[in-house]
Design a protein around this motif. Structure first.
Motif, mmCIF file in Angstrom:
data_model
loop_
_atom_site.group_PDB
_atom_site.id
_atom_site.type_symbol
_atom_site.label_atom_id
_atom_site.label_comp_id
_atom_site.label_asym_id
_atom_site.label_seq_id
_atom_site.Cartn_x
_atom_site.Cartn_y
_atom_site.Cartn_z
ATOM 1 N N PRO A 66 -9.119 12.746 7.394
ATOM 2 C CA PRO A 66 -9.543 13.772 6.427
ATOM 3 C C PRO A 66 -8.373 14.431 5.704
ATOM 4 O O PRO A 66 -7.380 14.794 6.318
ATOM 5 C CB PRO A 66 -10.280 14.801 7.302
ATOM 6 C CG PRO A 66 -10.629 14.076 8.548
ATOM 7 C CD PRO A 66 -9.543 13.065 8.760
ATOM 8 N N GLU A 67 -8.546 14.557 4.392
ATOM 9 C CA GLU A 67 -7.534 15.161 3.521
ATOM 10 C C GLU A 67 -7.151 16.554 4.029
ATOM 11 O O GLU A 67 -5.981 16.936 4.050
ATOM 12 C CB GLU A 67 -8.098 15.237 2.101
ATOM 13 C CG GLU A 67 -7.070 15.546 1.023
ATOM 14 C CD GLU A 67 -5.881 14.584 1.024
ATOM 15 O OE1 GLU A 67 -4.754 15.088 0.915
ATOM 16 O OE2 GLU A 67 -6.086 13.354 1.156
ATOM 17 N N GLU A 68 -8.162 17.270 4.448
ATOM 18 C CA GLU A 68 -7.983 18.636 4.929
ATOM 19 C C GLU A 68 -7.064 18.669 6.172
ATOM 20 O O GLU A 68 -6.216 19.551 6.326
ATOM 21 C CB GLU A 68 -9.390 19.152 5.247
ATOM 22 C CG GLU A 68 -9.499 20.502 5.818
ATOM 23 C CD GLU A 68 -10.849 20.688 6.524
ATOM 24 O OE1 GLU A 68 -11.854 20.037 6.137
ATOM 25 O OE2 GLU A 68 -10.866 21.483 7.478
ATOM 26 N N LEU A 73 -1.683 19.352 8.695
ATOM 27 C CA LEU A 73 -0.579 18.739 9.443
ATOM 28 C C LEU A 73 0.720 18.678 8.640
ATOM 29 O O LEU A 73 1.723 18.184 9.133
ATOM 30 C CB LEU A 73 -0.983 17.333 9.903
ATOM 31 C CG LEU A 73 -2.056 17.293 10.998
ATOM 32 C CD1 LEU A 73 -2.593 15.884 11.167
ATOM 33 C CD2 LEU A 73 -1.501 17.810 12.313
ATOM 34 N N SER A 74 0.704 19.181 7.431
ATOM 35 C CA SER A 74 1.942 19.157 6.649
ATOM 36 C C SER A 74 2.884 20.288 7.079
ATOM 37 O O SER A 74 4.046 20.316 6.699
ATOM 38 C CB SER A 74 1.632 19.247 5.153
ATOM 39 O OG SER A 74 1.047 20.497 4.876
ATOM 40 N N ASP A 88 -6.502 15.016 17.139
ATOM 41 C CA ASP A 88 -7.641 14.424 17.856
ATOM 42 C C ASP A 88 -8.949 14.578 17.077
ATOM 43 O O ASP A 88 -9.748 13.653 16.994
ATOM 44 C CB ASP A 88 -7.775 15.045 19.252
ATOM 45 C CG ASP A 88 -6.695 14.539 20.211
ATOM 46 O OD1 ASP A 88 -6.011 13.544 19.877
ATOM 47 O OD2 ASP A 88 -6.528 15.146 21.288
ATOM 48 N N LEU A 89 -9.124 15.759 16.498
ATOM 49 C CA LEU A 89 -10.334 16.024 15.722
ATOM 50 C C LEU A 89 -10.386 15.112 14.491
ATOM 51 O O LEU A 89 -11.418 14.510 14.188
ATOM 52 C CB LEU A 89 -10.335 17.504 15.299
ATOM 53 C CG LEU A 89 -11.667 18.077 14.851
ATOM 54 C CD1 LEU A 89 -12.644 18.100 16.032
ATOM 55 C CD2 LEU A 89 -11.469 19.494 14.311
ATOM 56 N N ALA A 90 -9.249 14.993 13.796
ATOM 57 C CA ALA A 90 -9.190 14.164 12.583
ATOM 58 C C ALA A 90 -9.447 12.703 12.916
ATOM 59 O O ALA A 90 -10.115 11.990 12.162
ATOM 60 C CB ALA A 90 -7.828 14.325 11.910
ATOM 61 N N LEU A 91 -8.946 12.255 14.049
ATOM 62 C CA LEU A 91 -9.077 10.837 14.410
ATOM 63 C C LEU A 91 -10.521 10.428 14.699
ATOM 64 O O LEU A 91 -10.848 9.250 14.693
ATOM 65 C CB LEU A 91 -8.175 10.500 15.604
ATOM 66 C CG LEU A 91 -6.669 10.445 15.298
ATOM 67 C CD1 LEU A 91 -5.868 10.215 16.573
ATOM 68 C CD2 LEU A 91 -6.345 9.356 14.269
ATOM 69 N N GLU A 92 -11.381 11.406 14.912
ATOM 70 C CA GLU A 92 -12.791 11.069 15.130
ATOM 71 C C GLU A 92 -13.424 10.508 13.866
ATOM 72 O O GLU A 92 -14.460 9.864 13.910
ATOM 73 C CB GLU A 92 -13.559 12.324 15.575
ATOM 74 C CG GLU A 92 -13.223 12.730 17.002
ATOM 75 C CD GLU A 92 -13.901 14.026 17.417
ATOM 76 O OE1 GLU A 92 -14.823 14.476 16.694
ATOM 77 O OE2 GLU A 92 -13.498 14.573 18.459
#
Ligand SMILES: [Zn+2]
Length: 172
Positions: A66-68, A73-74, A88-92
């Motif tokens: 996700p872009e968000e 993470l930047s 972990d959340l993004a990897l879902e």
């Protein structure tokens, strides 16, 4: 009580110069993952940790990430648990196949000399040449077929076919 001053956090996120330490200087090889700097893969995302500050060291190119989350993470994190949670959340949401590919690209290895673990950076791999002299007394360089990778922490080089890969499930 760091043994070395921390590398400066530069905006272009360059890896600090390798430390070429003397083969017998064991005292200094303690500059490893417990100290100021390490770079490693966490589930295929390359993370740089400098004095307990975490940041993403390579552009995230996982389809569906996700872009968000990329935005979040930047920044720089002072908690491994928090950055781990965001990842972990993004990897879902990601494309599993593409994620698996990226994970094989960014692997961790363990140096057999100092036991430090970190990113296996294929850009650091170099060709081992054999140097001989021909009948005209010229130096001839031949590729031995061997490749070596230097350790970022102790400076010892390891043959790539003897490298021990380790997992990427741990946030250091
Ligand atoms: Zn080492």
């Amino acid at each position: 009580m760091a043994l070395f001053s921390a590398p400066k956090i530069s905006s272009n996120k360059k890896v600090p110069k390798k430390r070429r330490l003397s083969r017998y200087d064991d005292g200094e090889s303690y500059f490893n993952t417990r100290g100021g700097y390490c770079i490693f893969s966490y589930k295929g995302l390359v993370i740089e940790k400098i004095q307990n500050m975490y940041s993403i060291a390579r552009q995230i190119k996982i389809k569906g990430f996700p872009e968000e989350s990329i935005q979040r993470l930047s920044g720089i994190y002072n908690s491994g648990e928090i950055i781990k949670g965001v990842i972990d959340l993004a990897l879902e949401h990601v494309d599993k196949e593409r994620h698996a590919e990226v994970r094989t690209k960014y692997k961790n290895w363990k140096c057999p000399h100092c036991n430090s673990q970190g990113l296996y950076n294929s850009q650091d791999v170099y060709i081992v040449y054999r140097y001989t002299t021909n009948e005209w007394k010229e130096e001839v360089r031949t590729d031995t077929g061997w490749r070596k990778i230097p350790c970022l922490y102790c400076g010892h080089d390891t043959l790539t076919h003897e490298v021990d890969f380790v997992g990427d499930e741990v946030m250091r």
